[in-house]
Design a protein around this motif. Sequence first.
Motif, PDB file in Angstrom:
ATOM      1  N   ALA A  69      -9.248  -0.877   7.724  1.00  0.00           N
ATOM      2  CA  ALA A  69      -8.363  -1.031   6.567  1.00  0.00           C
ATOM      3  C   ALA A  69      -9.002  -0.471   5.300  1.00  0.00           C
ATOM      4  CB  ALA A  69      -8.011  -2.509   6.376  1.00  0.00           C
ATOM      5  N   ALA A  70     -10.270  -0.781   5.086  1.00  0.00           N
ATOM      6  CA  ALA A  70     -10.935  -0.420   3.825  1.00  0.00           C
ATOM      7  C   ALA A  70     -11.113   1.086   3.666  1.00  0.00           C
ATOM      8  CB  ALA A  70     -12.284  -1.124   3.725  1.00  0.00           C
ATOM      9  N   LEU A  71     -11.204   1.810   4.793  1.00  0.00           N
ATOM     10  CA  LEU A  71     -11.448   3.253   4.737  1.00  0.00           C
ATOM     11  C   LEU A  71     -10.285   4.074   5.298  1.00  0.00           C
ATOM     12  CD1 LEU A  71     -15.196   3.352   5.813  1.00  0.00           C
ATOM     13  CD2 LEU A  71     -14.256   3.579   3.504  1.00  0.00           C
ATOM     14  N   GLY A  72      -9.234   3.418   5.691  1.00  0.00           N
ATOM     15  CA  GLY A  72      -8.090   4.160   6.231  1.00  0.00           C
ATOM     16  C   GLY A  72      -8.389   4.865   7.538  1.00  0.00           C
ATOM     17  N   LEU A  73      -9.128   4.188   8.413  1.00  0.00           N
ATOM     18  CA  LEU A  73      -9.478   4.774   9.706  1.00  0.00           C
ATOM     19  C   LEU A  73      -8.452   4.380  10.763  1.00  0.00           C
ATOM     20  CD1 LEU A  73     -13.276   3.823   9.715  1.00  0.00           C
ATOM     21  CD2 LEU A  73     -12.304   6.096   9.247  1.00  0.00           C
ATOM     22  N   LEU A  78     -12.497   9.556   2.879  1.00  0.00           N
ATOM     23  CA  LEU A  78     -12.427   8.109   3.136  1.00  0.00           C
ATOM     24  C   LEU A  78     -12.487   7.319   1.827  1.00  0.00           C
ATOM     25  CD1 LEU A  78     -14.658   7.743   6.336  1.00  0.00           C
ATOM     26  CD2 LEU A  78     -12.209   8.224   6.148  1.00  0.00           C
ATOM     27  N   LEU A  79     -13.202   7.849   0.832  1.00  0.00           N
ATOM     28  CA  LEU A  79     -13.257   7.165  -0.465  1.00  0.00           C
ATOM     29  C   LEU A  79     -11.886   7.196  -1.147  1.00  0.00           C
ATOM     30  CD1 LEU A  79     -16.734   8.373  -1.792  1.00  0.00           C
ATOM     31  CD2 LEU A  79     -16.143   6.128  -0.841  1.00  0.00           C
ATOM     32  N   ASN A 138      -9.091   7.107   0.538  1.00  0.00           N
ATOM     33  CA  ASN A 138      -8.364   6.046   1.257  1.00  0.00           C
ATOM     34  C   ASN A 138      -8.727   4.677   0.683  1.00  0.00           C
ATOM     35  OD1 ASN A 138      -7.322   8.003   2.948  1.00  0.00           O
ATOM     36  ND2 ASN A 138      -8.702   7.548   4.653  1.00  0.00           N
ATOM     37  N   ASN A 139     -10.026   4.509   0.344  1.00  0.00           N
ATOM     38  CA  ASN A 139     -10.463   3.216  -0.196  1.00  0.00           C
ATOM     39  C   ASN A 139      -9.790   2.907  -1.531  1.00  0.00           C
ATOM     40  OD1 ASN A 139     -13.010   1.872  -2.055  1.00  0.00           O
ATOM     41  ND2 ASN A 139     -12.386   0.789  -0.201  1.00  0.00           N
ATOM     42  N   PHE A 155      -6.618   1.397  -0.731  1.00  0.00           N
ATOM     43  CA  PHE A 155      -6.842   0.047  -0.195  1.00  0.00           C
ATOM     44  C   PHE A 155      -7.048  -0.958  -1.326  1.00  0.00           C
ATOM     45  CE2 PHE A 155     -10.178  -3.034   1.210  1.00  0.00           C
ATOM     46  CZ  PHE A 155      -9.434  -3.742   2.144  1.00  0.00           C
TER      47      PHE A 155
END
Lengths: 165, 165
Positions: free
Chosen positions: B45-49, A7-8, A10-11, A14
């Motif tokens: 959005a911030a973590l791509g979930l 997830l980091l 992905n951040n 973002f």
Amino acid sequence: MSMIDELLRNNEQFTAGFDHAELDASPARQVVLVTCMDARIDPAAALGLTPGDAHVLRNAGGLVTDDVVRSLAISQHALGTREIMVVQHTQCGMHGLDENALALKIGAAKGHPPNANVRFGAFTDLDTSVRASVARLRATDLLLHQDRIRGFVYEVETGRLREVS
Amino acid sequence: MSMIDELLRNNEQFTAGFDHAELDASPARQVVLVTCMDARIDPAAALGLTPGDAHVLRNAGGLVTDDVVRSLAISQHALGTREIMVVQHTQCGMHGLDENALALKIGAAKGHPPNANVRFGAFTDLDTSVRASVARLRATDLLLHQDRIRGFVYEVETGRLREVS
């Protein structure tokens, strides 16, 4: 590798496209959504919210707890919100949850039973649970605006909100 | 017209394109995000979930409260999650909030002071607050998995997560 590391990453993507540095802390739409932690609910998508629009409170069940009342007091008195939506949902894990069985399971996993005062918030009827949460908000003396508090069920099968209270 | 009515119209559009009726209640990524209600934060959005990925808990501050521990116990023991991210953020309304002034403001608005036991969760140092919330989770006896609990600050100026604890 842990899921958090994924997830980091992905951040990082973002932040590369980040474009809303100048938003105000006070929600532009002056509304708060109280809903469940459930992974199937994406509040922004389901309600057409964009960053800066609304406060979002989430816990197991979307129940109105002490912590939700605390948060709403700050939202209304310090950050200018005026309306509240309480949204619980179909297929919720709290619906029909056996609290005693869960306490036994935790006790078995940890080697000793949890504090007997712990309550997990199980409920037996969904609409009744929504109405109880809305009623608590209409009755608390910590809120400033109590004329626009409305309760809904979110159907995870269709994405639709059904008004209850 | 109320803002809620406007959001309900957005929901009608959402249901027209709804395409994830078959998701499981157990989060696919087995992770929980604990964060603030702040309107500037969009967790997905911030973590791509994507829907079905993660539980999301939100309150004023992203603080670990009794209600958050309750919710996490259900998340881990009943719905199979294994990792927890605690994410507080810059420019938070709880940072430096004057609790006494807020209580006076509520008292003035309602005509009588709030219960003296009410605490709003103000903090004076952001990183310290994140560490305290993470420490509480690592110490509670209600969780099953306590080896992957990590604390972060979300920078509302950049969208970036900075690891603290």
